[in-house]
Design a protein around this motif. Structure first.
Motif, PDB file in Angstrom:
ATOM      1  N   PRO A 117       2.239  -6.335 -11.813  1.00 22.10           N
ATOM      2  CA  PRO A 117       1.212  -5.751 -12.675  1.00 22.10           C
ATOM      3  C   PRO A 117       0.752  -4.368 -12.221  1.00 22.10           C
ATOM      4  CG  PRO A 117       0.191  -7.316 -11.192  1.00 22.10           C
ATOM      5  CD  PRO A 117       1.676  -7.389 -10.935  1.00 22.10           C
ATOM      6  N   LEU A 118       1.314  -3.878 -11.106  1.00 21.72           N
ATOM      7  CA  LEU A 118       0.912  -2.572 -10.584  1.00 21.72           C
ATOM      8  C   LEU A 118       1.852  -1.450 -11.010  1.00 21.72           C
ATOM      9  CD1 LEU A 118       0.080  -3.656  -6.890  1.00 21.72           C
ATOM     10  CD2 LEU A 118      -1.459  -3.612  -8.862  1.00 21.72           C
ATOM     11  N   LYS A 119       2.852  -1.765 -11.816  1.00 25.66           N
ATOM     12  CA  LYS A 119       3.902  -0.794 -12.122  1.00 25.66           C
ATOM     13  C   LYS A 119       3.384   0.446 -12.835  1.00 25.66           C
ATOM     14  CE  LYS A 119       6.595  -3.442 -14.628  1.00 25.66           C
ATOM     15  NZ  LYS A 119       5.896  -4.752 -14.724  1.00 25.66           N
ATOM     16  N   GLY A 120       2.238   0.344 -13.504  1.00 25.29           N
ATOM     17  CA  GLY A 120       1.722   1.489 -14.247  1.00 25.29           C
ATOM     18  C   GLY A 120       1.319   2.658 -13.372  1.00 25.29           C
ATOM     19  N   PHE A 121       1.086   2.433 -12.078  1.00 27.86           N
ATOM     20  CA  PHE A 121       0.701   3.541 -11.186  1.00 27.86           C
ATOM     21  C   PHE A 121       1.375   3.444  -9.828  1.00 27.86           C
ATOM     22  CE2 PHE A 121      -2.314   0.103 -10.924  1.00 27.86           C
ATOM     23  CZ  PHE A 121      -2.605  -0.043  -9.574  1.00 27.86           C
ATOM     24  N   CYS A 122       2.488   2.728  -9.747  1.00 25.44           N
ATOM     25  CA  CYS A 122       3.195   2.526  -8.476  1.00 25.44           C
ATOM     26  C   CYS A 122       4.240   3.611  -8.246  1.00 25.44           C
ATOM     27  CB  CYS A 122       3.868   1.154  -8.490  1.00 25.44           C
ATOM     28  SG  CYS A 122       4.876   0.825  -7.034  1.00 25.44           S
ATOM     29  N   ASN A 123       4.157   4.272  -7.096  1.00 30.08           N
ATOM     30  CA  ASN A 123       5.128   5.314  -6.743  1.00 30.08           C
ATOM     31  C   ASN A 123       6.553   4.764  -6.715  1.00 30.08           C
ATOM     32  OD1 ASN A 123       2.843   6.827  -6.405  1.00 30.08           O
ATOM     33  ND2 ASN A 123       3.213   7.342  -4.259  1.00 30.08           N
ATOM     34  N   TYR A 124       6.716   3.594  -6.095  1.00 24.15           N
ATOM     35  CA  TYR A 124       8.055   3.004  -5.950  1.00 24.15           C
ATOM     36  C   TYR A 124       8.676   2.750  -7.326  1.00 24.15           C
ATOM     37  CZ  TYR A 124      11.687  -0.318  -4.457  1.00 24.15           C
ATOM     38  OH  TYR A 124      12.882  -0.962  -4.220  1.00 24.15           O
ATOM     39  N   TYR A 125       7.894   2.200  -8.241  1.00 24.28           N
ATOM     40  CA  TYR A 125       8.420   1.912  -9.574  1.00 24.28           C
ATOM     41  C   TYR A 125       8.847   3.203 -10.262  1.00 24.28           C
ATOM     42  CZ  TYR A 125       8.941  -0.125 -14.204  1.00 24.28           C
ATOM     43  OH  TYR A 125       9.455  -0.533 -15.412  1.00 24.28           O
ATOM     44  N   ARG A 126       8.007   4.212 -10.192  1.00 23.94           N
ATOM     45  CA  ARG A 126       8.325   5.473 -10.874  1.00 23.94           C
ATOM     46  C   ARG A 126       9.589   6.104 -10.283  1.00 23.94           C
ATOM     47  NH1 ARG A 126       5.041   9.298 -13.857  1.00 23.94           N
ATOM     48  NH2 ARG A 126       6.075  11.321 -13.903  1.00 23.94           N
ATOM     49  N   GLU A 127       9.709   6.060  -8.954  1.00 24.57           N
ATOM     50  CA  GLU A 127      10.871   6.671  -8.294  1.00 24.57           C
ATOM     51  C   GLU A 127      12.170   5.957  -8.643  1.00 24.57           C
ATOM     52  OE1 GLU A 127       9.622   6.452  -4.260  1.00 24.57           O
ATOM     53  OE2 GLU A 127       8.150   8.075  -4.486  1.00 24.57           O
ATOM     54  N   HIS A 128      12.091   4.631  -8.881  1.00 27.91           N
ATOM     55  CA  HIS A 128      13.303   3.858  -9.137  1.00 27.91           C
ATOM     56  C   HIS A 128      13.591   3.647 -10.618  1.00 27.91           C
ATOM     57  CE1 HIS A 128      12.843   3.001  -4.864  1.00 27.91           C
ATOM     58  NE2 HIS A 128      14.086   2.593  -4.877  1.00 27.91           N
ATOM     59  N   TYR A 129      12.551   3.626 -11.454  1.00 24.43           N
ATOM     60  CA  TYR A 129      12.748   3.291 -12.861  1.00 24.43           C
ATOM     61  C   TYR A 129      12.162   4.312 -13.829  1.00 24.43           C
ATOM     62  CZ  TYR A 129      13.623  -1.200 -10.624  1.00 24.43           C
ATOM     63  OH  TYR A 129      14.106  -2.187  -9.806  1.00 24.43           O
ATOM     64  N   GLY A 130      11.461   5.306 -13.293  1.00 25.85           N
ATOM     65  CA  GLY A 130      10.787   6.257 -14.147  1.00 25.85           C
ATOM     66  C   GLY A 130       9.405   5.749 -14.541  1.00 25.85           C
ATOM     67  N   PRO A 131       8.641   6.533 -15.288  1.00 27.32           N
ATOM     68  CA  PRO A 131       7.307   6.088 -15.700  1.00 27.32           C
ATOM     69  C   PRO A 131       7.371   4.767 -16.461  1.00 27.32           C
ATOM     70  CG  PRO A 131       7.644   8.416 -16.198  1.00 27.32           C
ATOM     71  CD  PRO A 131       8.984   7.872 -15.815  1.00 27.32           C
ATOM     72  N   ALA A 132       6.401   3.895 -16.180  1.00 32.19           N
ATOM     73  CA  ALA A 132       6.370   2.602 -16.859  1.00 32.19           C
ATOM     74  C   ALA A 132       6.153   2.811 -18.358  1.00 32.19           C
ATOM     75  CB  ALA A 132       5.265   1.734 -16.272  1.00 32.19           C
ATOM     76  N   THR A 133       7.012   2.244 -19.156  1.00 30.71           N
ATOM     77  CA  THR A 133       6.904   2.391 -20.606  1.00 30.71           C
ATOM     78  C   THR A 133       5.866   1.407 -21.153  1.00 30.71           C
ATOM     79  OG1 THR A 133       8.602   0.728 -21.047  1.00 30.71           O
ATOM     80  CG2 THR A 133       9.339   3.018 -20.733  1.00 30.71           C
ATOM     81  N   ALA A 134       5.426   1.682 -22.367  1.00 31.19           N
ATOM     82  CA  ALA A 134       4.477   0.774 -23.017  1.00 31.19           C
ATOM     83  C   ALA A 134       5.092  -0.619 -23.166  1.00 31.19           C
ATOM     84  CB  ALA A 134       4.092   1.327 -24.382  1.00 31.19           C
ATOM     85  N   GLU A 135       6.399  -0.669 -23.424  1.00 34.19           N
ATOM     86  CA  GLU A 135       7.078  -1.959 -23.569  1.00 34.19           C
ATOM     87  C   GLU A 135       7.097  -2.721 -22.243  1.00 34.19           C
ATOM     88  OE1 GLU A 135       8.239   0.927 -24.550  1.00 34.19           O
ATOM     89  OE2 GLU A 135       8.251   0.752 -26.749  1.00 34.19           O
ATOM     90  N   ALA A 151       0.821  -1.212   0.000  1.00 32.41           N
ATOM     91  CA  ALA A 151       0.000   0.000   0.000  1.00 32.41           C
ATOM     92  C   ALA A 151       0.854   1.260   0.000  1.00 32.41           C
ATOM     93  CB  ALA A 151      -0.937  -0.015   1.202  1.00 32.41           C
ATOM     94  N   GLN A 152       1.929   1.251   0.771  1.00 35.90           N
ATOM     95  CA  GLN A 152       2.812   2.423   0.810  1.00 35.90           C
ATOM     96  C   GLN A 152       3.557   2.606  -0.501  1.00 35.90           C
ATOM     97  OE1 GLN A 152       5.236   2.069   4.434  1.00 35.90           O
ATOM     98  NE2 GLN A 152       4.076   3.772   5.273  1.00 35.90           N
ATOM     99  N   ARG A 153       4.095   1.528  -1.041  1.00 37.67           N
ATOM    100  CA  ARG A 153       4.887   1.656  -2.266  1.00 37.67           C
ATOM    101  C   ARG A 153       4.024   2.101  -3.444  1.00 37.67           C
ATOM    102  NH1 ARG A 153       8.892  -3.671  -1.787  1.00 37.67           N
ATOM    103  NH2 ARG A 153      10.445  -2.665  -0.449  1.00 37.67           N
ATOM    104  N   VAL A 154       2.837   1.557  -3.540  1.00 34.52           N
ATOM    105  CA  VAL A 154       1.953   1.941  -4.648  1.00 34.52           C
ATOM    106  C   VAL A 154       1.463   3.364  -4.480  1.00 34.52           C
ATOM    107  CG1 VAL A 154      -0.298   1.475  -5.698  1.00 34.52           C
ATOM    108  CG2 VAL A 154       1.244  -0.416  -5.188  1.00 34.52           C
ATOM    109  N   GLY A 155       1.204   3.788  -3.230  1.00 31.13           N
ATOM    110  CA  GLY A 155       0.682   5.124  -2.964  1.00 31.13           C
ATOM    111  C   GLY A 155      -0.769   5.124  -2.538  1.00 31.13           C
ATOM    112  N   MET A 156      -1.248   3.977  -2.033  1.00 32.77           N
ATOM    113  CA  MET A 156      -2.619   3.897  -1.528  1.00 32.77           C
ATOM    114  C   MET A 156      -2.739   4.553  -0.156  1.00 32.77           C
ATOM    115  SD  MET A 156      -3.729   0.055  -2.711  1.00 32.77           S
ATOM    116  CE  MET A 156      -2.283  -0.817  -2.115  1.00 32.77           C
ATOM    117  N   ILE A 157      -1.626   4.604   0.569  1.00 30.49           N
ATOM    118  CA  ILE A 157      -1.554   5.305   1.850  1.00 30.49           C
ATOM    119  C   ILE A 157      -0.297   6.163   1.823  1.00 30.49           C
ATOM    120  CG2 ILE A 157      -2.799   3.543   3.150  1.00 30.49           C
ATOM    121  CD1 ILE A 157      -0.091   2.472   4.117  1.00 30.49           C
ATOM    122  N   GLY A 158      -0.184   7.073   2.763  1.00 26.99           N
ATOM    123  CA  GLY A 158       0.972   7.943   2.822  1.00 26.99           C
ATOM    124  C   GLY A 158       2.235   7.206   3.226  1.00 26.99           C
ATOM    125  N   PRO A 159       3.401   7.754   2.899  1.00 24.66           N
ATOM    126  CA  PRO A 159       4.665   7.080   3.189  1.00 24.66           C
ATOM    127  C   PRO A 159       4.958   6.922   4.675  1.00 24.66           C
ATOM    128  CG  PRO A 159       5.056   9.314   2.400  1.00 24.66           C
ATOM    129  CD  PRO A 159       3.606   9.033   2.201  1.00 24.66           C
TER     130      PRO A 159
END
Length: 253
Positions: free
Chosen positions: A217-235, A161-169
Motif C-alpha cells: 500500500p506504500l507504492k504511491g510514494f515509494c522510491n523503490y517502486y518508482r525506480e523499478h516500475y515507474g510512477p504508480a498508476t491509478a490502476e 524506511a530506505q526503500r520508501v525514502g524515509m531515510i537516506g540510502p
C-alpha cells in the motif's frame, strides 16, 4: 492525493504510519510481548536468528539451568550448547552471563522494573553500557515493557524506511533510530505501532529479495517502486489491498 516521489522524508514517514496503521491490526497500550528480563535476554539471543530458534534456545537454557542464578553459574561451554540454535552461541553465552552479573551487582536482583521510573535517556544509556546491548535491544525493552518514547529499528524496519525514502540510502541502522524518531511524535503507542507495522511489512511484503510490490500500500510514494516500475498508476493504486488479509498468513510475533 498520494505523496510524490520528491516529497520530504518526514512527510513520507508520517504517510507511512497513516497507511500502515490502517493496513495492519493496531496494537493497544496494554500490548506487552514478555517480561523485561525475558525481552532483554531473548533479544540478545535473536540476533540473526529466527524467532523459533530464539524461543527454543531460551527454553532450553532455562530448562537446563533453572533460573538466572543457574545461568550465571553454568559452565560457559554448557550454556553455549544449550543455546546452540542461535547464530553465535559461543559469543552469546559469555555475553549473557556478563549481562546478568552486572544487573545483579548493580541492582541486587535480576529485575529491570526500576527502568519504569528512570528518564528515557538514563535508561537507554544504562542498557547500552551492557556488553552486546545496542540501540535496537535497548529500545525494544524500553518501548515494549515501559512505554518509553523510543523507536527500535531492526533490519526489516530499516529496509522499508530506505526503500520508501524515509531515510537516506546510506543511513545505517544506528542512524535510522535517530532520524526516524525525530520525524515522529514522541508518543509511545504511536511508536509501538510504527515499529510493529513496519516490522510486519518487511517480514510479509517488503522482502529482502523480490518484494511483493503489487500488494504494497506504500507504492504511491515509494522510491523503490518508482525506480523499478515507474510512477504508480491509478490502476495499480486502485488494485492495491487496503488491509492485511489473514488468508495471506498470520503476522509474526
Amino acid at each position: 492525493m498520494p505523496i510524490t516521489y520528491d516529497s520530504a522524508a518526514p512527510e513520507k514517514t508520517n504517510e507511512n504510519h497513516r497507511i500502515l496503521d490502517q493496513f495492519y491490526p493496531p496494537l493497544t497500550q496494554g500490548t506487552t510481548r514478555r517480561s523485561p528480563m525475558r525481552e532483554l535476554i531473548s533479544t540478545v539471543l535473536s540476533h540473526r536468528t529466527t524467532h523459533a530458534d530464539e524461543e527454543l534456545a531460551y527454553d532450553r537454557m532455562l530448562e537446563a539451568f533453572g533460573d538466572w542464578e543457574g545461568v550465571v553459574a553454568a559452565p560457559t561451554a554448557e550454556l553455549a550448547h544449550a543455546i546452540r540454535t542461535t547464530r553465535w552461541p559461543d559469543t552469546q553465552a559469555p555475553r549473557i552471563q556478563e549481562i546478568l552479573r552486572r544487573i545483579k551487582a548493580e541492582r541486587g536482583e535480576y529485575n529491570l522494573d526500576f527502568l519504569e521510573e528512570w528518564p528515557t535517556e538514563k535508561g537507554m544509556q544504562w542498557l547500552n553500557d551492557m556488553p552486546g546491548i545496542g540501540l535496537k535491544t535497548a529500545s525494544l525493552v524500553l518501548l515494549f515493557n515501559f512505554r518509553k518514547p523510543v523507536l527500535p529499528v531492526d533490519t526489516h524496519v530499516h529496509r522499508v524506511a530506505q526503500r520508501v525514502g524515509m531515510i537516506g540510502p546510506k543511513a545505517s541502522v544506528e542512524k535510522a533510530h535517530q532520524v526516524l524518531l525525530e520525524q515522529l511524535p514522541k508518543d509511545s503507542l504511536l511508536l509501538l505501532n510504527f515499529h510493529k507495522h513496519n516490522y510486519w511489512h518487511g517480514q510479509k511484503i517488503c522482502f529482502f529479495t523480490k518484494p511483493d510490490c503489487a500488494r504494497c500500500p506504500l507504492k504511491g510514494f515509494c522510491n523503490y517502486y518508482r525506480e523499478h516500475y515507474g510512477p504508480a498508476t491509478a490502476e495499480a493504486l486502485a488494485a492495491t489491498p487496503t488491509h492485511w488479509d489473514l488468508a495471506w498468513g498470520s503476522l509474526p510475533h
